[in-house]
Scaffold this motif. Sequence first.
Motif, mmCIF file in Angstrom:
data_model
loop_
_atom_site.group_PDB
_atom_site.id
_atom_site.type_symbol
_atom_site.label_atom_id
_atom_site.label_comp_id
_atom_site.label_asym_id
_atom_site.label_seq_id
_atom_site.Cartn_x
_atom_site.Cartn_y
_atom_site.Cartn_z
ATOM 1 N N ILE A 1 20.785 -18.283 -9.522
ATOM 2 C CA ILE A 1 19.695 -19.265 -9.610
ATOM 3 C C ILE A 1 18.562 -18.773 -10.492
ATOM 4 C CG2 ILE A 1 18.000 -20.568 -8.261
ATOM 5 C CD1 ILE A 1 19.936 -20.424 -5.888
ATOM 6 N N LEU A 2 18.186 -17.526 -10.362
ATOM 7 C CA LEU A 2 17.056 -16.994 -11.119
ATOM 8 C C LEU A 2 17.225 -17.111 -12.630
ATOM 9 C CD1 LEU A 2 14.294 -15.724 -10.800
ATOM 10 C CD2 LEU A 2 15.377 -13.480 -10.651
ATOM 11 N N PRO A 3 18.424 -16.912 -13.198
ATOM 12 C CA PRO A 3 18.554 -17.055 -14.658
ATOM 13 C C PRO A 3 18.187 -18.433 -15.181
ATOM 14 C CG PRO A 3 20.426 -15.844 -13.790
ATOM 15 C CD PRO A 3 19.664 -16.365 -12.600
ATOM 16 N N ASP A 4 18.262 -19.464 -14.316
ATOM 17 C CA ASP A 4 17.891 -20.807 -14.752
ATOM 18 C C ASP A 4 16.421 -20.906 -15.136
ATOM 19 O OD1 ASP A 4 20.480 -21.600 -14.278
ATOM 20 O OD2 ASP A 4 20.060 -22.430 -12.290
ATOM 21 N N LEU B 1 8.410 -12.333 -2.707
ATOM 22 C CA LEU B 1 8.188 -11.601 -3.959
ATOM 23 C C LEU B 1 9.414 -11.647 -4.859
ATOM 24 C CD1 LEU B 1 6.304 -8.397 -2.712
ATOM 25 C CD2 LEU B 1 5.352 -10.605 -3.403
ATOM 26 N N GLY B 2 10.561 -11.215 -4.318
ATOM 27 C CA GLY B 2 11.734 -11.058 -5.157
ATOM 28 C C GLY B 2 12.389 -12.342 -5.596
ATOM 29 N N ALA B 3 12.187 -13.432 -4.840
ATOM 30 C CA ALA B 3 12.817 -14.704 -5.203
ATOM 31 C C ALA B 3 11.793 -15.714 -5.718
ATOM 32 C CB ALA B 3 13.569 -15.269 -4.004
ATOM 33 N N VAL B 4 10.838 -16.100 -4.876
ATOM 34 C CA VAL B 4 9.903 -17.166 -5.252
ATOM 35 C C VAL B 4 9.012 -16.749 -6.427
ATOM 36 C CG1 VAL B 4 8.018 -18.631 -4.459
ATOM 37 C CG2 VAL B 4 9.935 -18.122 -2.927
ATOM 38 N N LEU B 5 8.324 -15.612 -6.285
ATOM 39 C CA LEU B 5 7.420 -15.186 -7.354
ATOM 40 C C LEU B 5 8.190 -14.835 -8.620
ATOM 41 C CD1 LEU B 5 4.545 -14.688 -8.184
ATOM 42 C CD2 LEU B 5 4.669 -12.397 -7.180
ATOM 43 N N ALA B 6 9.365 -14.229 -8.473
ATOM 44 C CA ALA B 6 10.175 -13.905 -9.651
ATOM 45 C C ALA B 6 10.622 -15.168 -10.377
ATOM 46 C CB ALA B 6 11.383 -13.075 -9.238
ATOM 47 N N PHE B 7 10.870 -16.242 -9.643
ATOM 48 C CA PHE B 7 11.258 -17.505 -10.277
ATOM 49 C C PHE B 7 10.077 -18.156 -10.983
ATOM 50 C CE2 PHE B 7 12.468 -21.960 -10.538
ATOM 51 C CZ PHE B 7 13.813 -21.887 -10.890
ATOM 52 N N SER C 1 15.797 -9.106 -13.141
ATOM 53 C CA SER C 1 14.437 -9.596 -12.925
ATOM 54 C C SER C 1 13.459 -8.442 -13.083
ATOM 55 C CB SER C 1 14.302 -10.205 -11.529
ATOM 56 O OG SER C 1 12.987 -10.652 -11.292
ATOM 57 N N ALA C 2 12.258 -8.755 -13.572
ATOM 58 C CA ALA C 2 11.262 -7.703 -13.802
ATOM 59 C C ALA C 2 10.121 -7.760 -12.794
ATOM 60 C CB ALA C 2 10.710 -7.800 -15.225
ATOM 61 N N ILE C 3 9.384 -8.867 -12.802
ATOM 62 C CA ILE C 3 8.176 -8.946 -11.985
ATOM 63 C C ILE C 3 8.366 -9.951 -10.853
ATOM 64 C CG2 ILE C 3 7.096 -10.726 -13.446
ATOM 65 C CD1 ILE C 3 4.400 -9.315 -12.908
#
Length: 369
Positions: free
Chosen positions: A126-129, A208-214, A277-279
Amino acid sequence: MRSPWTSASSRLVRTEATFAALAFAMVAAFALVVLLDEDVSTIAFAELAAAYVGVTLLIVGTACLLLAAGAVWKAGRASRWKASPMDAARAAILNKWREDRLLSLAWPAGVFLLLMPSFNAFKQRILPDAGFLYDPELAAIDRAFFGTDPGLWLHDTIGSPVATALLDALYHGWFLPTTLGVAMVGLCAGTRTRAQYMIAYVGVWIILGAVLAFLVPAAGPAFYAALVDPGQAGPFTAVADRLAATSGGGLLTSLHNQQYLIANLDRPALVVGGGISAIPSVHNALAVLFALASFRIGRLCGLAMSAFALMIWIGSVYLNWHYAIDGVVGAVGALLLWFGAGALVDRLMRTGSDAAAPASRPPELIAET
């Protein structure tokens, strides 16, 4: 028929069940969002979850070992080392079983088992989208603070084969913040510390790792050339070249894992640890969270784990994984989640104030302070 629990034990079980339900609700909602995405195969998700069973069993075993070790140490000191270690360890485990039927161990391990594949699938599918849009801005923030790219500055300042090997080994000791922390709070902490740590732990991965990274998608220095802009990746490829040069001819774990992530970025199968993912840096956030919980053991332990968290931040930049700002955001996020979770736990415990701890408790390695 006599109840298997004392009244105090049953109250403790209800308290543990309340916090377990809260943590599982957070993770289950996240898992549902992931599974509803058309890019996530249910079969692939189940296979990925199966891959985490071994790590979960390691958590359970480590927690039991820590509980037994604490009991042996306490009994040994009290008896001037005349007490039987086996009897002390067995008594601690049986006492915990009588107290809450090991619910305090089962629910953190269960949360871990559901959370890890959910996050892994999210990050890989999902994140790459969201794209990798903010790398130039993050690199610019770093240069504004350091006057240059901090990865290059670190290599100019401390770069050496010894520093490279040390930071590479420390950075990939992920068992410390990700599994040992869960094991310690599973059986060796009181209800308040366990609930605070696990709620904050879930928050690190999801918020942090999912919502903010997205919301702020970025790839990181190691992937700048491949995923962002090859023409502007000079400083980061220079760091990669220095890492290769100082590795003594061998392939560093960081360089190997970076190649692994790129190779699996577009593969249909879900792989353990996949996704880029970075941030914010979850690696840094978890190290900070573990350090905060370690102060419950003692000041010296907390300071030692704080030093470890600092080394993780330095390593994340030196090894080309993250911009320096990624670790700062991760650390601040971990602090906010830790204290926010503590306030929530205190409020829930005041609301259910009749759920007092039983008079007889097993030895704890993590004090309630």
